[in-house]
Design a protein around this motif. Structure first.
Motif, PDB file in Angstrom:
ATOM      1  N   LEU A 180      35.867  37.989  36.712  1.00 34.61           N
ATOM      2  CA  LEU A 180      35.597  39.338  37.208  1.00 34.61           C
ATOM      3  C   LEU A 180      36.429  39.635  38.458  1.00 34.61           C
ATOM      4  CD1 LEU A 180      31.702  39.428  36.761  1.00 34.61           C
ATOM      5  CD2 LEU A 180      33.426  40.623  35.373  1.00 34.61           C
ATOM      6  N   ALA A 181      36.537  38.655  39.349  1.00 35.30           N
ATOM      7  CA  ALA A 181      37.314  38.861  40.569  1.00 35.30           C
ATOM      8  C   ALA A 181      38.806  38.991  40.266  1.00 35.30           C
ATOM      9  CB  ALA A 181      37.075  37.699  41.539  1.00 35.30           C
ATOM     10  N   LEU A 182      39.301  38.208  39.305  1.00 32.54           N
ATOM     11  CA  LEU A 182      40.709  38.310  38.916  1.00 32.54           C
ATOM     12  C   LEU A 182      41.017  39.657  38.275  1.00 32.54           C
ATOM     13  CD1 LEU A 182      41.427  34.753  37.477  1.00 32.54           C
ATOM     14  CD2 LEU A 182      42.600  35.830  39.397  1.00 32.54           C
ATOM     15  N   TRP A 183      40.051  40.256  37.642  1.00 29.17           N
ATOM     16  CA  TRP A 183      40.247  41.581  37.054  1.00 29.17           C
ATOM     17  C   TRP A 183      40.291  42.655  38.135  1.00 29.17           C
ATOM     18  CZ3 TRP A 183      37.258  46.030  37.119  1.00 29.17           C
ATOM     19  CH2 TRP A 183      37.650  47.044  36.232  1.00 29.17           C
ATOM     20  N   TRP A 184      39.427  42.540  39.147  1.00 27.34           N
ATOM     21  CA  TRP A 184      39.267  43.624  40.114  1.00 27.34           C
ATOM     22  C   TRP A 184      40.290  43.591  41.246  1.00 27.34           C
ATOM     23  CZ3 TRP A 184      38.078  44.101  45.347  1.00 27.34           C
ATOM     24  CH2 TRP A 184      37.773  45.403  45.767  1.00 27.34           C
ATOM     25  N   VAL A 185      40.539  42.428  41.843  1.00 28.74           N
ATOM     26  CA  VAL A 185      41.366  42.361  43.049  1.00 28.74           C
ATOM     27  C   VAL A 185      42.797  42.853  42.813  1.00 28.74           C
ATOM     28  CG1 VAL A 185      42.392  40.802  44.761  1.00 28.74           C
ATOM     29  CG2 VAL A 185      39.971  40.593  44.175  1.00 28.74           C
ATOM     30  N   PRO A 186      43.528  42.389  41.767  1.00 30.30           N
ATOM     31  CA  PRO A 186      44.891  42.906  41.570  1.00 30.30           C
ATOM     32  C   PRO A 186      44.932  44.404  41.320  1.00 30.30           C
ATOM     33  CG  PRO A 186      44.532  40.925  40.260  1.00 30.30           C
ATOM     34  CD  PRO A 186      43.193  41.356  40.774  1.00 30.30           C
TER      35      PRO A 186
END
Length: 441
Positions: free
Chosen positions: A295-301
């Motif tokens: 989920l974090a890899l989807w949102w941060v970039p």
């Protein structure tokens, strides 16, 4: 052609490339990451079977990263010359076969040799993909694509966690120990996928049968405009990039991320085992941190691309990761500690796609291939450090959680380095152009 028509063509082109290319690259990385992480589950049995100490196991596991360091840059330079299709096929076939051979490990020396060979076989894969993305996607899209690609690592950890424990529980089936099943069952998919890669992966956009002439022209023109308007270093000898101060600084910065990531992910199964659960339950519990990572890899970039800000999208997640590691030691209760480690995992991984958008801003061609590989190879020495220092700390303290303080300190050093590196990369354009001129002479 009108601007809105160009925009529509660009959107269609990027969507076509994304759906044709990223699932295959993601599947390749998923299998690669499972083959890296499988040793953390096999460890739960093989340490006893082979008579290894925790420190000896950590050293053997870390030899992967030493070989990775030695062979990464040459591998990426070769890939730039022979093409992604042939080289990725070679990489996958050899690492799959060596993983299978690990299932027949007879002793400490054989374990050491095979782990070293596994690192040599896989060297060049991750930076090779990062370089390949510079050929397929304009700068504005690369962070998101690296994020999509790295989500495969989160899925791999989740899948590996689920199947790792289950494979251990096959202990005795067909005369194999559970740890042997871990290597056999995870090495075979890499060998099989190598054949698929050879037949369907294009080397470059101009060789992609699923892009029409207009889409190929739009991509070529867009990438050419980017290169023309951005100062780039393009050494005649790509190995000269190894002394480029920007590349060296990025490599030193990147050390903190693999160090923290491997220190955490290789030892999470051991930490969870301390909860008193079975191997299978251990595996399923370890899915949770990697859902958080995905989920974090989807949102941060995406947020970084939307705001155009990079520094805090690298440093911020690292700070969150360090805080999670520290709190996992300080706060009481197994459930709370595990929740902190989930937050830490998300922070450690989610800033990395933004980090990898930095090297292509000043490198191109074979120089970019060598530079990206150098950054990744030096950075992955963090994995070598993690797998030796973390077990040493664990043996010295008798705690699985105390080493997290060491990992947190390394992340905090990385946060400071983010600001140092960005200050160097953001020097006035005239200085960058001067550096380019000097580099070419």
């Amino acid at each position: 052609m009108a601007t809105h028509e160009q925009d529509a063509l660009g959107t269609r082109t990027i969507e076509r490339i994304t759906w044709r290319l990223m699932p295959l690259l993601g599947l390749m990385y998923l299998i690669a990451y499972i083959d890296r992480q499988n040793v953390s589950y096999a460890k739960l049995q093989m340490v006893g079977d082979l008579g290894l100490s925790e420190a000896a196991y950590g050293f053997g596991a870390s030899l992967f990263f030493l070989a990775y360091f030695l062979f990464e840059v040459p591998s990426n330079v070769i890939m730039e010359r022979v093409g992604a299709r042939v080289w990725f096929t070679r990489i996958m076939a050899t690492w799959g076969l060596i993983t299978i051979l690990l299932g027949f490990t007879q002793g400490t020396v054989m374990f050491y040799v095979l782990r070293f060979l596994l690192g040599a076989a896989e060297a060049g894969f991750f930076p090779g993909v990062l370089y390949a993305l510079t050929l397929w996607f304009p700068q504005d899209y690369r962070g998101r694509m690296v994020g999509w690609f790295m989500i495969a690592s989160a899925v791999a950890n989740a899948v590996g966690a689920a199947i790792g424990g289950a494979l251990l529980d096959l202990d005795g089936t067909l005369g194999f120990r559970g740890w042997q099943w871990v290597f056999l069952a995870t090495g075979l998919p890499a060998v099989l996928l190598a054949f698929v890669v050879f037949f369907i992966l294009p080397d470059r956009p101009e060789r992609a049968p699923w892009l029409d002439a207009g889409q190929k022209k739009w991509l070529a023109d867009t990438l050419a405009r980017e290169q023309a308007t951005t100062p780039h270093t393009d050494h005649t000898n790509p190995f000269r990039v190894l002394t480029d101060r920007r590349v060296v600084l990025l490599a030193l910065l990147y050390v903190a991320f693999p160090l923290a990531a491997y220190g955490l992910s290789y030892w999470l199964p051991t930490v969870v085992k301390g909860f008193g659960v079975s191997n299978t339950v251990n595996g399923f519990i370890n899915i949770i941190p990697w859902i958080c990572v995905g989920l974090a890899l989807w949102w941060v970039p995406r947020h970084a691309a939307r705001t155009g800000e990079t520094t805090w999208h690298i440093a911020g997640p690292a700070l969150v990761g360090a805080a999670g590691l520290i709190l996992s030691v300080l706060l009481p209760g197994d459930a709370v500690k595990f929740a902190c480690l989930c937050v830490a995992a998300a922070g450690i991984f989610s800033g990395q796609p933004v980090f990898w958008s930095l090297p292509p801003t000043f490198l191109r061609g074979a120089t970019a291939a060598a530079g990206i590989a150098m950054i990744n190879s030096v950075g992955n020495l963090g994995g070598f450090v993690a797998q030796n220092v973390v077990p040493w700390i664990r043996d010295a303290t008798g705690s699985n959680l105390t080493p997290m303080l060491f990992l947190a300190a390394c992340l905090l050093v990385g946060v400071v380095m983010v600001f140092v590196v960005q200050a160097v990369l953001r020097k006035p354009a005239r200085e960058s152009l001067a550096d380019v001129t000097l580099a070419r002479h």
